[in-house]
Scaffold this active site. Structure first.
Site, PDB file in Angstrom:
ATOM      1  N   ARG A  26     -25.460  19.134  16.008  1.00  0.00           N
ATOM      2  CA  ARG A  26     -26.474  19.925  16.731  1.00  0.00           C
ATOM      3  C   ARG A  26     -27.765  20.035  15.926  1.00  0.00           C
ATOM      4  NH1 ARG A  26     -26.778  25.171  16.507  1.00  0.00           N
ATOM      5  NH2 ARG A  26     -24.551  25.500  16.202  1.00  0.00           N
ATOM      6  N   TYR A  52     -42.561  18.641  39.171  1.00  0.00           N
ATOM      7  CA  TYR A  52     -41.148  18.402  39.489  1.00  0.00           C
ATOM      8  C   TYR A  52     -40.554  19.751  39.927  1.00  0.00           C
ATOM      9  CZ  TYR A  52     -36.214  17.376  38.758  1.00  0.00           C
ATOM     10  OH  TYR A  52     -34.855  17.229  38.926  1.00  0.00           O
ATOM     11  N   ASP A  58     -46.084  16.390  30.790  1.00  0.00           N
ATOM     12  CA  ASP A  58     -44.841  15.710  31.170  1.00  0.00           C
ATOM     13  C   ASP A  58     -45.231  14.261  31.478  1.00  0.00           C
ATOM     14  OD1 ASP A  58     -42.702  14.548  32.545  1.00  0.00           O
ATOM     15  OD2 ASP A  58     -42.086  16.427  33.469  1.00  0.00           O
ATOM     16  N   LYS A 103     -35.309   8.663  33.187  1.00  0.00           N
ATOM     17  CA  LYS A 103     -36.077   7.811  34.103  1.00  0.00           C
ATOM     18  C   LYS A 103     -36.420   6.468  33.445  1.00  0.00           C
ATOM     19  CE  LYS A 103     -35.992  11.521  36.647  1.00  0.00           C
ATOM     20  NZ  LYS A 103     -34.803  12.239  36.610  1.00  0.00           N
TER      21      LYS A 103
HETATM   22  N1  PLP Z   1     -39.893  15.782  34.829  1.00  0.00           N
HETATM   23  C1  PLP Z   1     -40.045  14.940  35.862  1.00  0.00           C
HETATM   24  C2  PLP Z   1     -41.425  14.441  36.207  1.00  0.00           C
HETATM   25  C3  PLP Z   1     -38.945  14.537  36.621  1.00  0.00           C
HETATM   26  O1  PLP Z   1     -39.115  13.699  37.665  1.00  0.00           O
HETATM   27  C4  PLP Z   1     -37.648  15.023  36.264  1.00  0.00           C
HETATM   28  C5  PLP Z   1     -36.447  14.634  37.036  1.00  0.00           C
HETATM   29  O2  PLP Z   1     -36.530  14.033  38.084  1.00  0.00           O
HETATM   30  C6  PLP Z   1     -37.541  15.917  35.183  1.00  0.00           C
HETATM   31  C7  PLP Z   1     -38.671  16.253  34.479  1.00  0.00           C
HETATM   32  C8  PLP Z   1     -36.207  16.501  34.785  1.00  0.00           C
HETATM   33  O3  PLP Z   1     -35.436  15.572  34.113  1.00  0.00           O
HETATM   34  P1  PLP Z   1     -33.827  15.625  33.987  1.00  0.00           P
HETATM   35  O4  PLP Z   1     -33.273  15.375  35.343  1.00  0.00           O
HETATM   36  O5  PLP Z   1     -33.522  14.560  32.985  1.00  0.00           O
HETATM   37  O6  PLP Z   1     -33.467  16.989  33.504  1.00  0.00           O
END
Ligand code: PLP
Length: 398
Positions: free
Chosen positions: A62, A115, A187, A212
């Site tokens: 961890r 998101y 992000d 992704k």
């Molecule tokens: N940020 C964006 C732009 C996303 O499209 C997503 C998920 O689709 C996330 C964050 C969250 O990621 P995770 O599903 O790996 O927690």
């Protein structure tokens, strides 16, 4: 010995070579999976020295693990940051960011189109800890400044936004944040560092869902936080280690493997996406198309200036609104109807009823997430197969 890569190497080369072990064990070319929860100390003195930070060395997974560390080094190199922290998921990266950089009575300004779960955390969970937020259309820089308060500590953006593909000027947003003593976090999931590096443009923190493009094979979850400031890194690492949303070594290894082909996948997927965006723009069943590579995108010039490519995400409206979208999704045969994005296979989804359904309709529509909007994550299949599949499915709309 660890191979220190010259930072002048191209991102395509770094994606293949960055992220190696500090000390290879047998000269292995692929980073081994150190599937261990804890690490033996050679002596009581060495154990104490590792805990006090006087000596480097691993203690407990961890708190750090060689396979996970290799992935962190790789992301730090690709983003031109100084350090990175791997997390269990993208959401773990985002919540660790908020819980590290915001305290009781702090304020945050964020894009009004994010998101879905990120927006729900900001609007419904952070207030339980006494943190407030104002959501504005950050693609319009002049909307940001009036939203700032004396206690604003963070501006948080996605660019391009999910799913509306609006673009925020990273340099402009960073300048506003810094003028007001706040930090800018981006992000960068939609672009990956292959196409956009926010830290180079003034941002203080980058977060990713590695689930992704970086992993790219729709088979593992993961997240990452990248910074360029040592003090910020220490704050984030403390919260991540204590709260425990860390990454598993096997997860890290899978993502390291996926990242070796990031440049090849991104190039193919974005070439397909631009051609599909052009095809859809001419299709009689399509009402509008939004992709940064189209000259009709209102921020096409900004996209050209701050991105190294236009990416492989796009959204479009269909004739007959919700019903048209339902027909299209049910009729595609090759393209998979699923949420998520950034894999080698193309995925199609309907944000108003899926990823963004938890956001009240009126707010959703204000942010441009209309019922007729369909989101497409374009993969690496042959372009003519993708075009044929979309064409036959669209033509089923009466
Ligand atoms: N940020 C964006 C732009 C996303 O499209 C997503 C998920 O689709 C996330 C964050 C969250 O990621 P995770 O599903 O790996 O927690």
């Amino acid at each position: 010995m660890k191979r220190k890569l010259p930072p002048t190497l191209s991102k395509a080369t770094q994606a293949i070579h960055a992220g190696q072990l500090d000390r290879p064990v047998y000269g292995e070319v692929s980073v081994p999976i150190f599937q261990t929860s804890t690490f033996a100390f050679p002596s009581a003195e060495a154990g104490a020295a590792r805990f006090s930070g006087e000596e480097p060395g691993y203690i407990y997974t961890r708190m750090g693990n060689p396979t996970v560390h290799a992935l962190e080094e790789s992301l730090a190199a690709l983003e031109n940051g100084s350090a990175a922290l791997a997390t269990a998921t993208g959401m773990a990266a985002i919540t660790t960011l908020f819980l590290s950089l915001l305290s009781h009575q702090d304020h945050l300004v964020a894009s009004d189109c994010l998101y879905g779960p990120t927006e729900v955390v900001i609007e419904s969970e952070l207030p339980r800890f006494g943190m407030a937020a104002t959501l504005v259309d950050t693609s319009n820089l002049s909307a940001i400044e009036p939203a700032l308060r004396p206690n604003t500590r963070l501006i948080y953006i996605e660019t391009p936004t999910n799913p509306t593909m609006k673009i925020t000027d990273i340099r402009g947003a960073a300048a506003i944040a810094h003028r007001h003593g706040a930090l800018l976090a981006v992000d960068n999931t939609f672009c990956s560092p292959y196409l956009q590096r926010p830290l180079e443009q003034g941002a203080d923190v980058v977060v990713h869902s590695l689930t992704k493009y970086l992993n790219g094979h729709s088979d593992v979850l993961g997240g990452m936080i990248v910074v360029k400031n040592e003090e910020l890194y220490r704050r984030l690492k403390r919260v991540l280690t204590l709260f425990g949303a860390t990454m598993d070594p096997h997860q890290a290894w899978l993502i390291l493997r996926g990242m070796r082909t990031l440049p090849l996948r991104m190039e193919k997927a974005q070439e397909n996406a631009l051609k599909l965006a052009e095809f859809l723009s001419r299709h009689p069943k399509v009402t509008w198309v939004r992709h940064p590579g189209l000259p009709t995108h209102p921020q096409h010039d900004l996209a050209k200036a701050q991105m190294d490519g236009f990416g492989a995400m796009l959204c479009f409206g269909v004739q007959k609104g919700l019903e048209g979208g339902r027909i299209l999704l049910n009729q595609v045969r090759l393209i998979t109807m699923a949420v998520s994005l950034g894999g080698v296979e193309s995925l199609i989804e309907h944000p108003a009823s899926m990823t963004h359904a938890a956001i009240p309709r009126e707010k959703r529509e204000r942010a441009g997430i209309l019922d007729e909007l369909v989101r497409l994550s374009v993969g690496c299949e042959d372009f003519s197969d993708l075009r044929a599949d979309l064409d036959q499915a669209l033509n089923k709309i009466p």
